[in-house]
Design an enzyme around this catalytic site. Structure first.
Site, PDB file in Angstrom:
ATOM      1  N   GLY A 110      -7.317  -1.111  -5.793  1.00 51.32           N
ATOM      2  CA  GLY A 110      -7.300  -2.673  -5.878  1.00 51.32           C
ATOM      3  C   GLY A 110      -8.768  -3.017  -5.292  1.00 51.32           C
ATOM      4  O   GLY A 110      -9.355  -4.070  -5.980  1.00 51.32           O
ATOM      5  N   GLU A 113     -10.914  -2.444  -8.387  1.00 49.29           N
ATOM      6  CA  GLU A 113     -10.534  -3.372  -9.295  1.00 49.29           C
ATOM      7  C   GLU A 113     -11.346  -4.849  -9.112  1.00 49.29           C
ATOM      8  O   GLU A 113     -11.529  -5.314  -9.914  1.00 49.29           O
ATOM      9  CB  GLU A 113      -9.084  -3.472  -9.448  1.00 49.29           C
ATOM     10  CG  GLU A 113      -8.582  -2.165 -10.062  1.00 49.29           C
ATOM     11  CD  GLU A 113      -6.935  -2.156 -10.178  1.00 49.29           C
ATOM     12  OE1 GLU A 113      -6.325  -2.180  -8.919  1.00 49.29           O
ATOM     13  OE2 GLU A 113      -6.489  -2.144 -11.193  1.00 49.29           O
ATOM     14  N   GLU A 133      -4.644   5.396  -7.851  1.00 51.16           N
ATOM     15  CA  GLU A 133      -3.298   5.007  -7.921  1.00 51.16           C
ATOM     16  C   GLU A 133      -2.346   6.377  -8.327  1.00 51.16           C
ATOM     17  O   GLU A 133      -1.294   6.461  -7.912  1.00 51.16           O
ATOM     18  CB  GLU A 133      -3.377   3.857  -8.932  1.00 51.16           C
ATOM     19  CG  GLU A 133      -3.671   2.428  -8.437  1.00 51.16           C
ATOM     20  CD  GLU A 133      -5.001   2.279  -8.249  1.00 51.16           C
ATOM     21  OE1 GLU A 133      -5.718   3.262  -8.675  1.00 51.16           O
ATOM     22  OE2 GLU A 133      -5.361   1.112  -8.068  1.00 51.16           O
TER      23      GLU A 133
HETATM   24  N1  DAK Z   1      -3.938   0.276   2.817  1.00 54.63           N
HETATM   25  C1  DAK Z   1      -3.584   0.125   4.109  1.00 54.63           C
HETATM   26  N2  DAK Z   1      -4.279   0.914   5.165  1.00 54.63           N
HETATM   27  C2  DAK Z   1      -5.447   1.477   4.835  1.00 54.63           C
HETATM   28  C3  DAK Z   1      -5.983   1.587   3.448  1.00 54.63           C
HETATM   29  C4  DAK Z   1      -5.035   0.892   2.456  1.00 54.63           C
HETATM   30  N3  DAK Z   1      -5.222   0.930   1.315  1.00 54.63           N
HETATM   31  N4  DAK Z   1      -6.941   2.312   3.430  1.00 54.63           N
HETATM   32  C5  DAK Z   1      -7.161   2.761   4.620  1.00 54.63           C
HETATM   33  N5  DAK Z   1      -6.413   2.254   5.609  1.00 54.63           N
HETATM   34  C6  DAK Z   1      -6.307   2.153   7.131  1.00 54.63           C
HETATM   35  C7  DAK Z   1      -5.727   3.724   7.495  1.00 54.63           C
HETATM   36  O1  DAK Z   1      -4.116   3.502   7.541  1.00 54.63           O
HETATM   37  C8  DAK Z   1      -6.371   3.618   8.771  1.00 54.63           C
HETATM   38  O2  DAK Z   1      -5.414   2.773   9.723  1.00 54.63           O
HETATM   39  P1  DAK Z   1      -4.856   3.295  11.034  1.00 54.63           P
HETATM   40  O3  DAK Z   1      -4.222   4.704  10.811  1.00 54.63           O
HETATM   41  O4  DAK Z   1      -5.931   3.727  11.887  1.00 54.63           O
HETATM   42  O5  DAK Z   1      -4.100   2.477  11.625  1.00 54.63           O
HETATM   43  C9  DAK Z   1      -7.274   2.872   8.848  1.00 54.63           C
HETATM   44  O6  DAK Z   1      -7.410   2.069   7.708  1.00 54.63           O
HETATM   45  C10 DAK Z   1      -8.600   3.787   8.651  1.00 54.63           C
HETATM   46  O7  DAK Z   1      -8.519   4.606   7.760  1.00 54.63           O
HETATM   47  P2  DAK Z   1      -8.515   6.444   7.769  1.00 54.63           P
HETATM   48  O8  DAK Z   1      -8.262   6.656   8.946  1.00 54.63           O
HETATM   49  O9  DAK Z   1      -7.549   6.854   6.646  1.00 54.63           O
HETATM   50  O10 DAK Z   1     -10.057   6.512   7.475  1.00 54.63           O
HETATM   51  P3  DAK Z   1     -10.719   7.933   6.941  1.00 54.63           P
HETATM   52  O11 DAK Z   1     -12.200   7.718   7.225  1.00 54.63           O
HETATM   53  O12 DAK Z   1     -10.230   9.080   7.327  1.00 54.63           O
HETATM   54  O13 DAK Z   1     -10.524   7.704   5.311  1.00 54.63           O
HETATM   55  C11 DAK Z   1     -10.154   6.870   3.146  1.00 54.63           C
HETATM   56  C12 DAK Z   1     -11.085   6.718   4.667  1.00 54.63           C
HETATM   57  C13 DAK Z   1     -10.549   5.441   2.394  1.00 54.63           C
HETATM   58  C14 DAK Z   1     -10.686   8.097   2.326  1.00 54.63           C
HETATM   59  C15 DAK Z   1      -8.680   6.588   3.498  1.00 54.63           C
HETATM   60  O14 DAK Z   1      -8.246   5.795   4.285  1.00 54.63           O
HETATM   61  C16 DAK Z   1      -7.791   6.611   2.203  1.00 54.63           C
HETATM   62  O15 DAK Z   1      -7.479   7.346   1.563  1.00 54.63           O
HETATM   63  N6  DAK Z   1      -7.338   5.312   2.038  1.00 54.63           N
HETATM   64  C17 DAK Z   1      -6.596   5.015   1.117  1.00 54.63           C
HETATM   65  C18 DAK Z   1      -7.046   4.884  -0.250  1.00 54.63           C
HETATM   66  C19 DAK Z   1      -6.167   4.507  -1.186  1.00 54.63           C
HETATM   67  O16 DAK Z   1      -5.407   5.493  -1.912  1.00 54.63           O
HETATM   68  N7  DAK Z   1      -6.148   3.033  -1.497  1.00 54.63           N
HETATM   69  C20 DAK Z   1      -4.821   2.476  -2.404  1.00 54.63           C
HETATM   70  C21 DAK Z   1      -5.364   2.745  -3.983  1.00 54.63           C
HETATM   71  S1  DAK Z   1      -3.749   2.194  -4.575  1.00 54.63           S
HETATM   72  C22 DAK Z   1      -0.071  -3.636  -6.910  1.00 54.63           C
HETATM   73  C23 DAK Z   1      -1.098  -3.768  -7.643  1.00 54.63           C
HETATM   74  C24 DAK Z   1      -2.086  -3.085  -7.220  1.00 54.63           C
HETATM   75  C25 DAK Z   1      -1.720  -1.930  -6.346  1.00 54.63           C
HETATM   76  C26 DAK Z   1      -0.988  -1.745  -5.764  1.00 54.63           C
HETATM   77  C27 DAK Z   1       0.172  -2.834  -5.966  1.00 54.63           C
HETATM   78  N8  DAK Z   1       1.420  -4.583  -7.107  1.00 54.63           N
HETATM   79  C28 DAK Z   1       0.944  -5.750  -7.797  1.00 54.63           C
HETATM   80  C29 DAK Z   1       2.485  -4.332  -6.424  1.00 54.63           C
HETATM   81  C30 DAK Z   1      -3.280  -1.130  -6.202  1.00 54.63           C
HETATM   82  C31 DAK Z   1      -3.036  -0.129  -5.362  1.00 54.63           C
HETATM   83  C32 DAK Z   1      -4.061   0.610  -4.921  1.00 54.63           C
HETATM   84  O17 DAK Z   1      -4.938   0.131  -4.565  1.00 54.63           O
END
Ligand code: DAK
Length: 255
Positions: A110, A113, A133
């Site tokens: 997002g 996006e 995603e």
């Molecule tokens: N959501 C919630 N918390 C998040 C987050 C996220 N997307 N990304 C990071 N954090 C949080 C982590 O949980 C962590 O929190 P604590 O554990 O310290 O409480 C904190 O931010 C620091 O992150 P990391 O410890 O993981 O930091 P690193 O440097 O190790 O890693 C990273 C950085 C960016 C590679 C990693 O945080 C990561 O992979 N994050 C997730 C990336 C990701 O997969 N994002 C989501 C993509 S899916 C919808 C419409 C659209 C969507 C969904 C629903 N509907 C209409 C229902 C869209 C979906 C997406 O965006």
């Protein structure tokens, strides 16, 4: 507003998404705060350009807040996607003044996006961009399947979405996803400089140009016709009088 910061200086508004402990992930509250701020700024005649960025030096926005949507069902997923488009992503794309994304780190899911809904993007050299995603059992739900192919072409978009891998700022630049890559310390100044250039031009003409360009990406209208109509309307504006008079009088226009 709890999750966003708003700064307004000399016709330039800057919104900073401010949830650094969650890497500025977009939760429902942040989306609704952004939506409200956009409504206010859209009608504020003092504002001529908007910059959107994330707080800190690590992330622009690391995606939708995964913790918030992990237990959604089919109906909630579709409803919230539609609401998100309407409240935020389409509102940015249709914003009447140019919107620049200052991509200062991770722009994922997002977050990318959101950056793609902006009119153009400038990235810091540490930025990493991707749509992960499919690694979560989802597809991009906030316009990513449509806007990424528009920006980088169908093949590259399919590769990015199906591999769920991130690309770095230089690849994003090469692929046309961002317009420019600068050192992290230079990002704010670079975006401000671009915004100042825009703010010096006729706000009425800048708005007309945005509408004409958007017309070319709207299946329901003919972009050339939108351009002709917007071009004609320019001749009735104060800005046209001021711009042409200033040229003839050999002075800078005062819009
Ligand atoms: N959501 C919630 N918390 C998040 C987050 C996220 N997307 N990304 C990071 N954090 C949080 C982590 O949980 C962590 O929190 P604590 O554990 O310290 O409480 C904190 O931010 C620091 O992150 P990391 O410890 O993981 O930091 P690193 O440097 O190790 O890693 C990273 C950085 C960016 C590679 C990693 O945080 C990561 O992979 N994050 C997730 C990336 C990701 O997969 N994002 C989501 C993509 S899916 C919808 C419409 C659209 C969507 C969904 C629903 N509907 C209409 C229902 C869209 C979906 C997406 O965006």
């Amino acid at each position: 507003m709890e999750n966003i910061l708003l700064d307004i200086t000399e016709h330039i508004a800057k919104i900073t998404i401010n949830r650094p402990t969650a890497l500025n992930a977009l939760n429902k509250q942040t989306i609704s705060e952004l939506s409200e701020a956009l409504d206010q700024l859209a009608t504020n005649e003092d504002i001529r350009v908007l910059i959107i960025t994330g707080s800190g030096t690590k992330a622009f926005v690391a995606g939708a807040d995964i913790k918030e949507f992990s237990d959604f069902d089919v109906k909630q997923g579709a409803q919230l996607a539609a609401l998100g488009h309407e409240m935020l992503f389409d509102k940015i794309e249709k914003f009447p003044k140019p919107v620049i994304a200052a991509v200062n780190g991770f722009a994922l899911g997002g977050g990318l996006e959101l950056a793609m809904a902006c009119h153009f993007r400038i990235a810091s050299d540490n930025a990493r961009l991707g749509l992960p995603e499919t690694s979560l059992g989802l597809i991009p739900g906030y316009g990513g399947t449509q806007r990424l192919p528009e920006l980088v072409g169908k093949g590259k978009a399919i590769e990015m979405i199906t591999t769920a891998t991130m690309i770095d700022a230089n690849d994003a630049h090469r692929w046309g996803l961002v317009n420019q890559v600068v050192a992290q310390a230079e990002l704010e100044a670079t975006c401000t400089k671009i915004a100042q250039k825009i703010a010096h031009n006729s706000p009425q003409a800048v708005g007309a140009a945005l509408r004409a360009i958007a017309g070319g990406f709207n299946d329901k209208v003919n972009g050339y016709n939108v351009e002709i109509s917007e071009f004609g309307k320019c001749f009735g504006t104060e800005d046209f009088k001021e711009g042409t008079t200033a040229f003839i009088e050999k002075r800078k226009p005062n819009f």
